[in-house]
Design a protein around this motif. Structure first.
Motif, PDB file in Angstrom:
ATOM      1  N   THR A 247       4.005  -6.175   3.527  1.00 48.94           N
ATOM      2  CA  THR A 247       5.382  -5.685   3.453  1.00 48.94           C
ATOM      3  C   THR A 247       5.630  -4.921   2.160  1.00 48.94           C
ATOM      4  OG1 THR A 247       6.108  -7.559   4.798  1.00 48.94           O
ATOM      5  CG2 THR A 247       7.806  -6.378   3.561  1.00 48.94           C
ATOM      6  N   ILE A 248       5.167  -5.454   1.043  1.00 47.67           N
ATOM      7  CA  ILE A 248       5.351  -4.793  -0.253  1.00 47.67           C
ATOM      8  C   ILE A 248       4.638  -3.442  -0.265  1.00 47.67           C
ATOM      9  CG2 ILE A 248       4.739  -4.912  -2.704  1.00 47.67           C
ATOM     10  CD1 ILE A 248       5.283  -7.946  -2.522  1.00 47.67           C
ATOM     11  N   ARG A 249       3.410  -3.404   0.209  1.00 46.19           N
ATOM     12  CA  ARG A 249       2.664  -2.136   0.239  1.00 46.19           C
ATOM     13  C   ARG A 249       3.323  -1.126   1.166  1.00 46.19           C
ATOM     14  NH1 ARG A 249      -3.528  -4.472   0.143  1.00 46.19           N
ATOM     15  NH2 ARG A 249      -3.399  -5.253  -1.987  1.00 46.19           N
TER      16      ARG A 249
ATOM     17  N   PHE B 173       1.238 -16.143   5.262  1.00 45.80           N
ATOM     18  CA  PHE B 173       2.484 -15.698   4.637  1.00 45.80           C
ATOM     19  C   PHE B 173       2.202 -14.764   3.470  1.00 45.80           C
ATOM     20  CE2 PHE B 173       6.027 -16.314   1.624  1.00 45.80           C
ATOM     21  CZ  PHE B 173       7.054 -15.832   2.420  1.00 45.80           C
ATOM     22  N   GLU B 174       1.202 -15.098   2.645  1.00 49.16           N
ATOM     23  CA  GLU B 174       0.839 -14.246   1.515  1.00 49.16           C
ATOM     24  C   GLU B 174       0.377 -12.873   1.997  1.00 49.16           C
ATOM     25  OE1 GLU B 174      -2.333 -14.133  -2.204  1.00 49.16           O
ATOM     26  OE2 GLU B 174      -2.017 -16.008  -1.119  1.00 49.16           O
ATOM     27  N   GLY B 175      -0.397 -12.837   3.072  1.00 51.68           N
ATOM     28  CA  GLY B 175      -0.830 -11.561   3.647  1.00 51.68           C
ATOM     29  C   GLY B 175       0.334 -10.750   4.169  1.00 51.68           C
TER      30      GLY B 175
ATOM     31  N   VAL C 110       4.762   2.598   0.073  1.00 44.77           N
ATOM     32  CA  VAL C 110       4.335   3.832   0.736  1.00 44.77           C
ATOM     33  C   VAL C 110       5.536   4.596   1.279  1.00 44.77           C
ATOM     34  CG1 VAL C 110       3.086   4.744   2.735  1.00 44.77           C
ATOM     35  CG2 VAL C 110       2.006   3.042   1.259  1.00 44.77           C
ATOM     36  N   ILE C 111       6.477   3.897   1.900  1.00 46.49           N
ATOM     37  CA  ILE C 111       7.665   4.554   2.439  1.00 46.49           C
ATOM     38  C   ILE C 111       8.482   5.186   1.321  1.00 46.49           C
ATOM     39  CG2 ILE C 111       9.880   4.108   3.578  1.00 46.49           C
ATOM     40  CD1 ILE C 111       8.324   2.001   5.279  1.00 46.49           C
ATOM     41  N   LEU C 112       8.662   4.486   0.210  1.00 49.72           N
ATOM     42  CA  LEU C 112       9.417   5.049  -0.915  1.00 49.72           C
ATOM     43  C   LEU C 112       8.735   6.287  -1.488  1.00 49.72           C
ATOM     44  CD1 LEU C 112      10.580   1.836  -2.792  1.00 49.72           C
ATOM     45  CD2 LEU C 112      11.979   3.436  -1.483  1.00 49.72           C
TER      46      LEU C 112
END
Length: 44
Positions: free
Chosen positions: A25-27, A18-20, A31-33
């Motif tokens: 997801t955060i990274r 889950f942590e991975g 990158v998309i932003l």
């Protein structure tokens, strides 16, 4: 039937997975932003 005691299961593997997933997801969102902002600045 086996006796089950609440809270006795080892969930270390699930927590690491889950942590991975959350880190990925955060990274990905960052990158998309950055790409969207870059495209907005340079009119791509």
């Amino acid at each position: 039937m086996a006796e089950h005691k609440h809270g006795s299961m080892d969930i270390e593997t699930q927590e690491k997975t889950f942590e991975g997933f959350i880190n990925f997801t955060i990274r990905s969102v960052i990158v998309i932003l950055v790409l969207v902002i870059f495209m907005a600045i340079f009119n791509s």
